[in-house]
Design a protein around this motif. Sequence first.
Motif, PDB file in Angstrom:
ATOM      1  N   UNK A  33       1.028  -0.928   0.114  1.00 42.68           N
ATOM      2  CA  UNK A  33      -0.005  -0.103  -0.332  1.00 42.68           C
ATOM      3  C   UNK A  33       1.195   1.429   0.041  1.00 42.68           C
ATOM      4  N   UNK A  34      -0.126   2.411  -0.997  1.00 42.36           N
ATOM      5  CA  UNK A  34       1.178   3.551  -0.941  1.00 42.36           C
ATOM      6  C   UNK A  34       1.484   4.541   0.770  1.00 42.36           C
ATOM      7  N   UNK A  35       0.205   4.002   1.568  1.00 44.98           N
ATOM      8  CA  UNK A  35       0.731   4.651   2.791  1.00 44.98           C
ATOM      9  C   UNK A  35       1.498   3.408   3.622  1.00 44.98           C
ATOM     10  N   UNK A  36       1.718   2.284   3.306  1.00 43.11           N
ATOM     11  CA  UNK A  36       2.619   1.675   3.883  1.00 43.11           C
ATOM     12  C   UNK A  36       3.795   2.183   3.505  1.00 43.11           C
ATOM     13  N   UNK A  37       4.397   2.393   2.428  1.00 45.81           N
ATOM     14  CA  UNK A  37       5.563   2.802   2.342  1.00 45.81           C
ATOM     15  C   UNK A  37       6.146   4.559   2.885  1.00 45.81           C
ATOM     16  N   UNK A  38       4.397   5.299   2.852  1.00 49.47           N
ATOM     17  CA  UNK A  38       4.692   6.324   3.732  1.00 49.47           C
ATOM     18  C   UNK A  38       5.255   6.725   5.323  1.00 49.47           C
ATOM     19  N   UNK A  39       4.655   5.021   5.480  1.00 46.03           N
ATOM     20  CA  UNK A  39       5.234   5.200   6.833  1.00 46.03           C
ATOM     21  C   UNK A  39       6.082   4.611   7.464  1.00 46.03           C
ATOM     22  N   UNK A  40       6.613   3.953   6.527  1.00 42.58           N
ATOM     23  CA  UNK A  40       8.083   3.236   6.584  1.00 42.58           C
ATOM     24  C   UNK A  40       8.936   4.831   6.225  1.00 42.58           C
ATOM     25  N   UNK A  72      -7.393   9.398  -2.696  1.00 40.38           N
ATOM     26  CA  UNK A  72      -8.522   9.584  -1.777  1.00 40.38           C
ATOM     27  C   UNK A  72      -7.820   9.728  -0.985  1.00 40.38           C
ATOM     28  N   UNK A  73      -7.968   9.188   0.561  1.00 35.89           N
ATOM     29  CA  UNK A  73      -7.417   9.747   1.859  1.00 35.89           C
ATOM     30  C   UNK A  73      -6.224   8.138   2.655  1.00 35.89           C
ATOM     31  N   UNK A  74      -5.021   8.110   2.516  1.00 38.70           N
ATOM     32  CA  UNK A  74      -4.575   7.190   3.019  1.00 38.70           C
ATOM     33  C   UNK A  74      -4.474   7.759   4.305  1.00 38.70           C
ATOM     34  N   UNK A  75      -3.871   6.329   5.555  1.00 35.36           N
ATOM     35  CA  UNK A  75      -3.612   6.927   6.680  1.00 35.36           C
ATOM     36  C   UNK A  75      -2.767   5.168   7.182  1.00 35.36           C
ATOM     37  N   UNK A  76      -2.768   5.457   7.821  1.00 35.46           N
ATOM     38  CA  UNK A  76      -0.933   4.851   8.133  1.00 35.46           C
ATOM     39  C   UNK A  76      -0.296   5.169   9.602  1.00 35.46           C
ATOM     40  N   UNK A  77      -0.191   3.551  10.032  1.00 32.40           N
ATOM     41  CA  UNK A  77       1.186   4.021  11.280  1.00 32.40           C
ATOM     42  C   UNK A  77       2.313   3.105  11.538  1.00 32.40           C
ATOM     43  N   UNK A  78       3.242   4.096  12.093  1.00 29.80           N
ATOM     44  CA  UNK A  78       4.164   3.372  12.115  1.00 29.80           C
ATOM     45  C   UNK A  78       4.692   3.273  13.306  1.00 29.80           C
ATOM     46  N   UNK A  79       4.824   1.901  14.250  1.00 26.30           N
ATOM     47  CA  UNK A  79       5.025   1.925  15.224  1.00 26.30           C
ATOM     48  C   UNK A  79       7.051   1.104  15.791  1.00 26.30           C
ATOM     49  N   UNK A  90      -3.659   1.654   7.163  1.00 27.18           N
ATOM     50  CA  UNK A  90      -5.429   0.770   7.281  1.00 27.18           C
ATOM     51  C   UNK A  90      -6.178   1.810   6.083  1.00 27.18           C
ATOM     52  N   UNK A  91      -7.553   1.500   6.342  1.00 30.97           N
ATOM     53  CA  UNK A  91      -8.087   2.147   5.329  1.00 30.97           C
ATOM     54  C   UNK A  91      -9.237   3.040   6.594  1.00 30.97           C
ATOM     55  N   UNK A  92      -8.449   3.723   7.277  1.00 30.07           N
ATOM     56  CA  UNK A  92      -9.140   4.560   8.101  1.00 30.07           C
ATOM     57  C   UNK A  92      -9.553   5.797   7.086  1.00 30.07           C
ATOM     58  N   UNK A  93      -9.909   6.337   6.060  1.00 24.31           N
ATOM     59  CA  UNK A  93     -10.275   7.478   5.038  1.00 24.31           C
ATOM     60  C   UNK A  93     -12.541   6.960   4.902  1.00 24.31           C
ATOM     61  N   UNK A  94     -12.482   5.549   4.745  1.00 23.49           N
ATOM     62  CA  UNK A  94     -13.351   4.887   4.867  1.00 23.49           C
ATOM     63  C   UNK A  94     -14.715   5.067   6.254  1.00 23.49           C
ATOM     64  N   UNK A  95     -13.516   5.432   7.372  1.00 25.96           N
ATOM     65  CA  UNK A  95     -14.474   5.809   8.722  1.00 25.96           C
ATOM     66  C   UNK A  95     -15.535   7.054   8.314  1.00 25.96           C
ATOM     67  N   UNK A  96     -17.131   7.007   9.149  1.00 27.69           N
ATOM     68  CA  UNK A  96     -18.386   7.677   8.805  1.00 27.69           C
ATOM     69  C   UNK A  96     -17.723   9.078   8.844  1.00 27.69           C
ATOM     70  N   UNK A  97     -18.100   9.869   8.167  1.00 28.19           N
ATOM     71  CA  UNK A  97     -17.504  11.566   8.520  1.00 28.19           C
ATOM     72  C   UNK A  97     -19.125  12.443   9.031  1.00 28.19           C
ATOM     73  N   UNK A 121     -15.578  10.148   5.114  1.00 27.53           N
ATOM     74  CA  UNK A 121     -14.065  10.796   4.864  1.00 27.53           C
ATOM     75  C   UNK A 121     -13.534  11.387   3.749  1.00 27.53           C
ATOM     76  N   UNK A 122     -13.137   9.938   3.998  1.00 27.17           N
ATOM     77  CA  UNK A 122     -12.514  10.553   2.252  1.00 27.17           C
ATOM     78  C   UNK A 122     -13.542  10.928   0.935  1.00 27.17           C
ATOM     79  N   UNK A 123     -14.529  11.124   1.493  1.00 24.09           N
ATOM     80  CA  UNK A 123     -15.584  12.054  -0.421  1.00 24.09           C
ATOM     81  C   UNK A 123     -15.864  13.702   0.162  1.00 24.09           C
ATOM     82  N   UNK A 124     -15.283  13.814   1.627  1.00 21.61           N
ATOM     83  CA  UNK A 124     -14.349  15.182   1.818  1.00 21.61           C
ATOM     84  C   UNK A 124     -12.663  15.339   1.824  1.00 21.61           C
TER      85      UNK A 124
END
Length: 256
Positions: A33-40, A72-79, A90-97, A121-124
């Motif tokens: 996923x592109x945000x996997x790479x962004x998180x890394x 769209x809206x990408x979301x990721x965490x790096x721990x 993750x797919x946090x962008x598809x959560x409800x606004x 969330x991604x609608x906006x």
Amino acid sequence: TGDRAQLTSRPQWNFSTEALRRAMGFERLTVVNDFYANALALPALDSEDLFQVGSGEALPFHNKLVLGPGSGLGVAIVAWDGTNWLPLPGEGGHGKLSMGDNPRQDAIFLHLRERFGYVTIEHVLCGAGLTRLYDAIQQVDGLNGPVPEQHLITTTLLTQGDKVATETVSTFLSILGGIAGNLALVSMAKGGVYIAGGIVPALTEYAAQSQLRECFLGNSKMRFLLEPIPTYIITNEHPAFVGLKRLLPQKLPPAA
């Protein structure tokens, strides 16, 4: 999922990882996923790659959150797992606004709900979301002007002081700040919150004067937890490639 990669925002873009590997003549092909790479990439970014909005200081070896509006809206965490940085896309962008922070935003969101039904969330928070916000603001104000293309809203119209464009970008950044604050609480991102994507990095100075940071701190009950967390805009043009460069040695077989 498995061998099949398909972009949610671009359903026509889909392929088999194995078929692509064979077609390209690769010995090995890894798809992330592109945000996997962004998180890394986050642990490898330095001050020259970042524009800080507001105060706060990142704590070393604590969770970092990256999100970014684009197609769209990408979301990721790096721990930090004690040895390595572990990307968690993750797919946090598809959560409800939810509804807004004030009556004006409530009216805008109500129009979006009437148009789309279930508003994510991604609608906006994406490129098309800028045009949706622009249209919603016009409708709320009883205007029927043409809806400009996304890039015109954030460039020509914004610099010309177009009232609807100015409110569109301001509302966009306010919503982004609020969502980033919510996700920072979910991820306990004491290592910082980083905004990527193709939209916000072009609006750094504007974002610094906007309500983005104040909306990030909008949860009054948990403001004490959010206030020390810094918010950054990633100004590096290709953070995903920074992340992929860090991933590559982990995937290559050892030298003979």
